[in-house]
Design an enzyme around this catalytic site. Structure first.
Site, PDB file in Angstrom:
ATOM      1  CE  LYS A 143     157.026  96.990  94.293  1.00  0.00           C
ATOM      2  NZ  LYS A 143     156.114  97.027  93.156  1.00  0.00           N
ATOM      3  CG  ASP A 156     154.683  94.053  91.233  1.00  0.00           C
ATOM      4  OD1 ASP A 156     153.615  93.862  91.835  1.00  0.00           O
ATOM      5  OD2 ASP A 156     155.589  94.782  91.668  1.00  0.00           O
TER       6      ASP A 156
HETATM    7  P1  NAP Z   1     158.271 104.738  90.359  1.00  0.00           P
HETATM    8  O1  NAP Z   1     159.319 103.694  90.470  1.00  0.00           O
HETATM    9  O2  NAP Z   1     158.347 105.962  91.189  1.00  0.00           O
HETATM   10  O3  NAP Z   1     158.201 105.163  88.791  1.00  0.00           O
HETATM   11  C1  NAP Z   1     157.305 106.137  88.311  1.00  0.00           C
HETATM   12  C2  NAP Z   1     157.656 106.490  86.871  1.00  0.00           C
HETATM   13  O4  NAP Z   1     156.764 107.523  86.444  1.00  0.00           O
HETATM   14  C3  NAP Z   1     159.076 107.030  86.703  1.00  0.00           C
HETATM   15  O5  NAP Z   1     159.569 106.711  85.425  1.00  0.00           O
HETATM   16  C4  NAP Z   1     158.828 108.539  86.830  1.00  0.00           C
HETATM   17  O6  NAP Z   1     159.831 109.340  86.239  1.00  0.00           O
HETATM   18  C5  NAP Z   1     157.536 108.665  86.043  1.00  0.00           C
HETATM   19  N1  NAP Z   1     156.872 109.912  86.354  1.00  0.00           N
HETATM   20  C6  NAP Z   1     156.539 110.397  87.575  1.00  0.00           C
HETATM   21  N2  NAP Z   1     155.958 111.606  87.454  1.00  0.00           N
HETATM   22  C7  NAP Z   1     155.942 111.894  86.125  1.00  0.00           C
HETATM   23  C8  NAP Z   1     155.493 112.997  85.358  1.00  0.00           C
HETATM   24  N3  NAP Z   1     154.932 114.060  85.950  1.00  0.00           N
HETATM   25  N4  NAP Z   1     155.650 112.966  84.012  1.00  0.00           N
HETATM   26  C9  NAP Z   1     156.222 111.902  83.416  1.00  0.00           C
HETATM   27  N5  NAP Z   1     156.671 110.813  84.088  1.00  0.00           N
HETATM   28  C10 NAP Z   1     156.533 110.822  85.421  1.00  0.00           C
HETATM   29  O7  NAP Z   1     156.831 104.119  90.666  1.00  0.00           O
HETATM   30  P2  NAP Z   1     156.346 102.641  90.273  1.00  0.00           P
HETATM   31  O8  NAP Z   1     156.623 101.684  91.366  1.00  0.00           O
HETATM   32  O9  NAP Z   1     156.871 102.321  88.916  1.00  0.00           O
HETATM   33  O10 NAP Z   1     154.760 102.845  90.241  1.00  0.00           O
HETATM   34  C11 NAP Z   1     154.136 103.645  89.236  1.00  0.00           C
HETATM   35  C12 NAP Z   1     152.652 103.678  89.494  1.00  0.00           C
HETATM   36  O11 NAP Z   1     152.104 102.372  89.280  1.00  0.00           O
HETATM   37  C13 NAP Z   1     152.349 104.050  90.947  1.00  0.00           C
HETATM   38  O12 NAP Z   1     151.480 105.143  90.987  1.00  0.00           O
HETATM   39  C14 NAP Z   1     151.749 102.813  91.550  1.00  0.00           C
HETATM   40  O13 NAP Z   1     150.634 103.107  92.391  1.00  0.00           O
HETATM   41  C15 NAP Z   1     151.278 102.002  90.357  1.00  0.00           C
HETATM   42  N6  NAP Z   1     151.447 100.563  90.603  1.00  0.00           N
HETATM   43  C16 NAP Z   1     150.345  99.780  90.557  1.00  0.00           C
HETATM   44  C17 NAP Z   1     150.480  98.419  90.774  1.00  0.00           C
HETATM   45  C18 NAP Z   1     149.250  97.533  90.749  1.00  0.00           C
HETATM   46  O14 NAP Z   1     149.318  96.420  91.287  1.00  0.00           O
HETATM   47  N7  NAP Z   1     148.170  97.947  90.124  1.00  0.00           N
HETATM   48  C19 NAP Z   1     151.728  97.855  91.041  1.00  0.00           C
HETATM   49  C20 NAP Z   1     152.842  98.694  91.055  1.00  0.00           C
HETATM   50  C21 NAP Z   1     152.680 100.060  90.841  1.00  0.00           C
HETATM   51  P3  NAP Z   1     160.899 110.058  87.202  1.00  0.00           P
HETATM   52  O15 NAP Z   1     161.757 108.969  87.757  1.00  0.00           O
HETATM   53  O16 NAP Z   1     161.577 110.983  86.285  1.00  0.00           O
HETATM   54  O17 NAP Z   1     160.090 110.748  88.293  1.00  0.00           O
END
Ligand code: NAP
Length: 280
Positions: free
Chosen positions: A71, A107
């Site tokens: 992204k 989004d």
């Molecule tokens: P991302 O960029 O990888 O961000 C994930 C966030 O969660 C980061 O801040 C990460 O921290 C944190 N995190 C991961 N593991 C953790 C843990 N064990 N404890 C605390 N914090 C933790 O991913 P993203 O794109 O934001 O997506 C996040 C989730 O939203 C995904 O699972 C995705 O499937 C979902 N999503 C859904 C939609 C929808 O349309 N419904 C759209 C977008 C995303 P670190 O950087 O420190 O690992």
């Protein structure tokens, strides 16, 4: 007969993506011909990404969705960002306009539209939200809530990630907390009318995990929006329902962001009911 739309998604991995089903349903519902392909590109493969974007530039592909981990990676290859993509700092939708490659983000609007549809009561004051996680999805959630006039608190395990997000999006209106703060005995969740999970905690196959501390109970005046949609009911959502809270997962957001991207590419606003039926 109209000419076919060639659409697709890049990211890595893409094996479980629901987007081909959603967009196939959109094409059908709008009476359009076309296809939606998956283009998995490894996180380190910049050449692969450049070659794919060149296909959009040449008009071979009429629209491209972008997901993790690209992204932000796609931005240097684009000519323009829409104001929304610029503000969020991430692109999930690419299209060509007058031979320029444009990056957009659906989004944020997709999240807000689904929040209004599924949890309309949270739009009454005090409109105070806690967002868990500070990655790409959190950026869209924070942007949409702040633009809609909410008070927002962002909680991340790496405080510097939350600070970086806050410094690029409406700096002054965003409070920051660490995950450790949430685990302290004095943590008070009742001041939030909405908690949004934007971490992967609880995603399949780790379905027993929740982003909230063990033993915590949330008051029924707080609603939960979990961005995850696999499984369809996450641990967080089932706990919240047991506490008497309103709670939903993120399938609706996935459908909304897809529908908004589809409209940008084709000019047709697809009926959500058809898209939902394709994935339920
Ligand atoms: P991302 O960029 O990888 O961000 C994930 C966030 O969660 C980061 O801040 C990460 O921290 C944190 N995190 C991961 N593991 C953790 C843990 N064990 N404890 C605390 N914090 C933790 O991913 P993203 O794109 O934001 O997506 C996040 C989730 O939203 C995904 O699972 C995705 O499937 C979902 N999503 C859904 C939609 C929808 O349309 N419904 C759209 C977008 C995303 P670190 O950087 O420190 O690992």
């Amino acid at each position: 007969m109209n000419s076919p739309f060639h659409l697709g998604l890049t990211g890595h991995p893409l094996g479980h993506s629901l987007s081909p089903k959603i967009h196939a349903a959109a094409l059908k519902a709008c009476g359009l011909r076309g296809d939606y392909s998956l283009f998995p590109i490894h996180p380190d493969d910049r050449q692969g990404l450049a070659a794919l974007l060149a296909r959009v530039r040449r008009g071979e592909l009429h629209g491209l969705n972008v997901t993790i981990p690209h992204k932000q990676n796609v931005i240097p290859f684009l000519d323009e960002l829409t104001p929304t993509a610029q503000a969020i700092g991430a692109v999930n939708t690419i299209y060509r306009h007058e031979s320029k490659l444009v990056g957009h983000n659906t989004d944020a609007a997709g999240f807000l539209a689904d929040l209004k549809r599924t949890l309309p009561s949270v739009f009454r004051p005090p409109r105070s939200a806690l967002i868990l996680g500070a990655g790409g999805a959190a950026r869209s959630v924070v942007y949409s809530l702040l633009a809609d006039g909410w008070n927002a608190t962002l909680a991340a395990r790496r405080i510097e990630q939350a600070e970086q997000l806050a410094s690029t999006i409406f700096n002054t209106q965003l409070s920051i907390a660490s995950f450790a703060d949430l685990h302290s005995a004095s943590a008070d969740f009742s001041r939030f009318s909405l908690i949004v999970n934007a971490t992967p905690l609880g995603m399949s196959p780790d379905v027993e995990r929740s982003p909230l501390p063990k033993g915590v109970m949330i008051s029924s005046t707080t609603a939960i929006y979990d961005l995850l949609y696999n499984p369809r009911q996450t641990r967080l959502v089932s706990d919240a329902l047991a506490w008497g809270c309103l709670a939903v997962t993120g399938l609706g957001m996935l459908i909304e962001q897809a529908a908004l991207a589809f409209e940008v590419w084709t000019g047709c606003n697809p009926p959500r009911v058809s898209l939902r039926a394709a994935v339920e």
